[in-house]
Design an enzyme around this catalytic site. Sequence first.
Site, PDB file in Angstrom:
ATOM      1  N   GLU A   1      -8.999   3.383   2.382  1.00  0.00           N
ATOM      2  CA  GLU A   1      -9.700   4.567   2.837  1.00  0.00           C
ATOM      3  C   GLU A   1     -10.656   5.100   1.766  1.00  0.00           C
ATOM      4  O   GLU A   1     -11.799   5.485   2.072  1.00  0.00           O
ATOM      5  CB  GLU A   1      -8.702   5.674   3.211  1.00  0.00           C
ATOM      6  CG  GLU A   1      -7.760   5.285   4.340  1.00  0.00           C
ATOM      7  CD  GLU A   1      -6.449   4.716   3.849  1.00  0.00           C
ATOM      8  OE1 GLU A   1      -5.403   5.043   4.437  1.00  0.00           O
ATOM      9  OE2 GLU A   1      -6.470   3.935   2.854  1.00  0.00           O
TER      10      GLU A   1
ATOM     11  N   GLY B   1      16.221 -25.487   7.174  1.00  0.00           N
ATOM     12  CA  GLY B   1      17.377 -25.311   8.039  1.00  0.00           C
ATOM     13  C   GLY B   1      18.264 -24.167   7.600  1.00  0.00           C
ATOM     14  O   GLY B   1      18.774 -23.416   8.435  1.00  0.00           O
TER      15      GLY B   1
END
Length: 366
Positions: free
Chosen positions: A55, A300
Amino acid sequence: MRAPSHAAWMQQAIDLVRATPHRTRPNPKVGCVIVRDGQVIGAGVSEPAGGHHAEVMALRAAGEAARGADLYVTLEPCCHHGRTPPCTDAILAAGVGRVFVGVGDPNPRVDGGGIAQLRAAGLPVEVQVLGDACEALHAPFRRYILDGRPWVQIKAAVTLDGRIAAANGDSRWITGLEARADAHALRAAADAVLVGAGTARADDPSLTVRLAPGPDPLRVVLDARASLPLDLKIIGPNTRLYHGPHAPLARLRALADAGVQLAQVDTDAQGRLPLDAVLRDLAQADIVRLMVEGGGQVHGALLGAGLADEAVFYVAPRLVGEGLPVVAWPSAESVAAGWRLADVTHRILGPDVRIGGRIVYGAAPS
């Protein structure tokens, strides 16, 4: 000509974030555009931690023209003093006319407070502008803040028959140059990249960014016994090695002498490093986005523990038959019980196809 919509302006703020290669960890990388009379008069992306927020960058670019203009920002403006002053103060001081926010900030120090402060000052604020897209953009930061661990992205180059290497361990190269360059861009966007000891030994990867612009991530390796050869490319500064309590002291000293950062975690009954503990430790080191490049055992284990958030597979038009699977264990009890991807994307990269998506746990819908 029809004027761009609020969604179109927010999309520009999102695109700014995606196009900016620098890292901002542990802060979120936010995008902001300021619009007046149908034209962007200021734009900004969060600088690295300690620098200006998006901003402020956009307001500085817009200057006095920001008064009365519309401000679009992908994440709720901060309202607290940290390394920088509150962005809400800067927005109010600039005299912006309206504010459009993608999603709220999950940080407890903000969490609606920024929006409330702007509204209390009489500034109109609209929230959830392209909310789903902004939520996806800031999902890693949300995971880091709310769960105390990094966002985990599994990445692999695989053959059509689901192998990441031939039976003898050879994996160079499964994919072509275009796919490898795209994977390096993913690596540049990650705060850290992790491999298991087996992959480090078999492939001797550098885990650096060479085929795309951007900085090298922190290299992370799991090696319970600290047994990796000292001449591997991964051994050296900018590498963090996780080991168990029974790693030989002489090995640890040698690794430390080579510049490796050492981190000890307790092993489980099978002598494995618990991945949840590793992830929590990485979050303590301000790692927000973690890319996991193998091998199948690590993939896994993350899936089995529900710790993988996203997958990106580069699928090559090759078949190797028996070889190393992309997920070695555990196995799903059925197709319906397996893991699936949502919000799936596809991209053609030379002869290869990139398939990515968010990992969904639990049974697939019938």
